[in-house]
Design a protein around this motif. Sequence first.
Motif, PDB file in Angstrom:
ATOM      1  N   GLY A 161       0.987  -1.286   0.038  1.00 35.42           N
ATOM      2  CA  GLY A 161      -0.010   0.015  -0.037  1.00 35.42           C
ATOM      3  C   GLY A 161       0.846   1.270   0.048  1.00 35.42           C
ATOM      4  N   GLN A 162       1.877   1.222   0.638  1.00 38.50           N
ATOM      5  CA  GLN A 162       2.787   2.456   0.826  1.00 38.50           C
ATOM      6  C   GLN A 162       3.430   2.818  -0.468  1.00 38.50           C
ATOM      7  OE1 GLN A 162       5.597   2.087   3.991  1.00 38.50           O
ATOM      8  NE2 GLN A 162       3.876   1.786   5.515  1.00 38.50           N
ATOM      9  N   ARG A 163       3.775   1.547  -1.252  1.00 38.26           N
ATOM     10  CA  ARG A 163       4.480   1.653  -2.668  1.00 38.26           C
ATOM     11  C   ARG A 163       3.433   2.133  -3.585  1.00 38.26           C
ATOM     12  NH1 ARG A 163       8.483   3.190  -5.607  1.00 38.26           N
ATOM     13  NH2 ARG A 163       8.575   2.027  -7.311  1.00 38.26           N
ATOM     14  N   VAL A 164       2.096   1.686  -3.562  1.00 38.89           N
ATOM     15  CA  VAL A 164       1.053   2.379  -4.384  1.00 38.89           C
ATOM     16  C   VAL A 164       0.796   3.690  -4.314  1.00 38.89           C
ATOM     17  CG1 VAL A 164      -1.246   1.919  -5.067  1.00 38.89           C
ATOM     18  CG2 VAL A 164      -0.081   0.218  -4.895  1.00 38.89           C
ATOM     19  N   ALA A 165       0.816   4.166  -2.940  1.00 39.31           N
ATOM     20  CA  ALA A 165       0.758   5.567  -2.500  1.00 39.31           C
ATOM     21  C   ALA A 165       1.831   6.371  -3.113  1.00 39.31           C
ATOM     22  CB  ALA A 165       0.486   5.713  -1.034  1.00 39.31           C
ATOM     23  N   THR A 166       2.999   5.876  -2.977  1.00 40.28           N
ATOM     24  CA  THR A 166       4.118   6.587  -3.420  1.00 40.28           C
ATOM     25  C   THR A 166       4.217   6.810  -4.945  1.00 40.28           C
ATOM     26  OG1 THR A 166       5.545   5.604  -1.810  1.00 40.28           O
ATOM     27  CG2 THR A 166       6.630   6.747  -3.612  1.00 40.28           C
ATOM     28  N   LEU A 167       3.831   5.924  -5.609  1.00 40.03           N
ATOM     29  CA  LEU A 167       3.344   5.904  -7.083  1.00 40.03           C
ATOM     30  C   LEU A 167       2.390   7.055  -7.730  1.00 40.03           C
ATOM     31  CD1 LEU A 167       3.879   2.121  -8.166  1.00 40.03           C
ATOM     32  CD2 LEU A 167       5.756   4.106  -8.503  1.00 40.03           C
ATOM     33  N   VAL A 176      -5.858   9.672  -0.309  1.00 42.56           N
ATOM     34  CA  VAL A 176      -6.129   9.735   1.259  1.00 42.56           C
ATOM     35  C   VAL A 176      -5.876   8.151   1.565  1.00 42.56           C
ATOM     36  CG1 VAL A 176      -8.356   9.492   1.091  1.00 42.56           C
ATOM     37  CG2 VAL A 176      -7.449  10.033   3.225  1.00 42.56           C
ATOM     38  N   GLY A 177      -5.161   8.105   2.777  1.00 45.69           N
ATOM     39  CA  GLY A 177      -4.916   6.615   3.023  1.00 45.69           C
ATOM     40  C   GLY A 177      -5.507   6.211   4.476  1.00 45.69           C
ATOM     41  N   ASP A 190       3.219  13.482   3.170  1.00 43.40           N
ATOM     42  CA  ASP A 190       2.605  14.383   2.580  1.00 43.40           C
ATOM     43  C   ASP A 190       1.243  13.819   2.190  1.00 43.40           C
ATOM     44  OD1 ASP A 190       4.472  16.416   2.671  1.00 43.40           O
ATOM     45  OD2 ASP A 190       5.473  15.606   0.665  1.00 43.40           O
ATOM     46  N   MET A 191       0.786  12.811   2.714  1.00 45.46           N
ATOM     47  CA  MET A 191      -0.483  11.989   2.496  1.00 45.46           C
ATOM     48  C   MET A 191      -1.456  12.280   3.527  1.00 45.46           C
ATOM     49  SD  MET A 191      -1.195   8.063   1.812  1.00 45.46           S
ATOM     50  CE  MET A 191      -0.957   7.632   3.324  1.00 45.46           C
ATOM     51  N   PRO A 192      -2.845  12.508   3.188  1.00 45.60           N
ATOM     52  CA  PRO A 192      -3.520  12.670   4.144  1.00 45.60           C
ATOM     53  C   PRO A 192      -3.855  11.132   5.018  1.00 45.60           C
ATOM     54  CG  PRO A 192      -4.373  13.822   2.281  1.00 45.60           C
ATOM     55  CD  PRO A 192      -3.286  13.111   1.898  1.00 45.60           C
ATOM     56  N   LEU A 193      -3.973  10.897   6.055  1.00 40.26           N
ATOM     57  CA  LEU A 193      -4.278   9.777   6.692  1.00 40.26           C
ATOM     58  C   LEU A 193      -5.151   9.707   7.639  1.00 40.26           C
ATOM     59  CD1 LEU A 193      -2.919   6.820   7.139  1.00 40.26           C
ATOM     60  CD2 LEU A 193      -1.443   7.774   8.851  1.00 40.26           C
ATOM     61  N   LYS A 204     -15.458   9.208   6.401  1.00 36.66           N
ATOM     62  CA  LYS A 204     -14.521  10.507   6.694  1.00 36.66           C
ATOM     63  C   LYS A 204     -13.727  10.826   5.419  1.00 36.66           C
ATOM     64  CE  LYS A 204     -14.308   8.969  11.609  1.00 36.66           C
ATOM     65  NZ  LYS A 204     -13.229   8.885  12.501  1.00 36.66           N
ATOM     66  N   VAL A 205     -13.721  10.028   4.515  1.00 39.43           N
ATOM     67  CA  VAL A 205     -12.931  10.166   3.304  1.00 39.43           C
ATOM     68  C   VAL A 205     -13.626  10.761   1.866  1.00 39.43           C
ATOM     69  CG1 VAL A 205     -11.381   8.502   4.050  1.00 39.43           C
ATOM     70  CG2 VAL A 205     -13.228   7.714   2.583  1.00 39.43           C
TER      71      VAL A 205
END
Length: 447
Positions: A161-167, A176-177, A190-193, A204-205
């Motif tokens: 999931g972190q790799r997908v978010a980075t891409l 948003v994660g 820099d990602m909303p969490l 909430k998203v």
Amino acid sequence: NQRLQWQQFVQGITAKNLKEKITQFWQSYYQSQNQIRRIATIYAITVLILWLAGIVLYRLYYPHITLQEAFYATAVLLLGGYGDLFGGVEFSSSQVEPSDHIPWWLRLFSLGLTLTGQAFVGVLYALLTDALVTSRFQFFNSRPPIPQRNHVVIIGLNRLGQRVATLLQELNQPLVGIHTTTLDQNTLPDMPLIVSNATEALTKVNLSRAKSIVLVGDDNMENLEIGLMAHAMNPATSLIIRSQDRHFSDNIAPLFPYAQVLCGAALSAEVFACAAFGENVLSLFHLSEQIVMVTEYKIEDGDTLNGLLLSEIAYGYSVVPILYQKYSRDNYSLMPWYDVKLYAGDRLIVLATSSSLQRIEWGEMLPRLWQVQIEKALTTNAIMYGAQEIVLITGCSSTTARQWMNNLPGVLPIPLYKHQAQRLVRELTKIQVLANVIFIGQGSSSS
């Protein structure tokens, strides 16, 4: 948003659905990840019940005291005032008997009130401390606000999931994660969490205006359950579900045509199989139920691609060249012209399926079934320019091309692929050379 949701929840309560609303509230609250809040809620309800019971018992045993006195006496016990009321001092000097005359069961109940009240105060302190620490942590580690529309929701921020978010961040996609635990301060800052379980976090998203939802958790059934819940909340959003079992994804995918169920093990198997060919698979994606791989080639002497035009590679092996870099040069060309010929040391990146990579490995090109017939050149300059176009598109030598153009009419003896032959005819027509395409395979001809 949370305040608005509470207002809508309260306004929707009626006499008929009161029990249902209470059950719904308790189930949603029970699923919360914050254990202290659940315990505080239970203690608060218990204290309220004991408070009411204390008022009733003291009024029954001391009918002469007022309701207000019973109320405050029970409150003093709940706040730890057992010694104040039962330390040898009369309960009420004017109306109540001394505390020694109180029956044992009422004394025991009063002691229980004090113990319960002290425990509740401890839980309340823990809740306030937790809220204070959390607010300070969020203050020093603030993240961007949640996007309002056209964003991607990633549920499960494990390594994948972190790799997908980075891409997605590299592609400048708003996202948003959602994760069950807080991430490290340096992980995707820099990602909303949202730190919560997926059931609560989906409210909430801004899911109603989200572009897509990506579920990459480690539990197949949990991913599917959350995916169905998200689809029910917003049927228009794209749904991508990760699966770790090939049979599971094969069985689930036909049942949910609106979702893409991707099996990581199957994708990895394709990559490993292609890497076994000795090539560098940079990335891959699904297209029309096929896996398309972004593959890099570094041309060497003896390679099946060495000495071929990009047009021959594209049509002969059914690949799409997307990047070409000439040997010992820093600059490169994206979507290069098909007239480029490869030599040892050059670098080429193509889009290809596994069958295309296998044909390249074995050097099995598709058959060339077309030729170009040239009728005549309308001007003298057309002969010279026509020879140049033949050299560029077919890859033959300039001497051979000039010989063909000086002996018109005639058919070029070089077999070509269909699109290659059609392009040559178009280019010759532009310089006033009359030509047409002929089919040399079995069964038909075309012009």
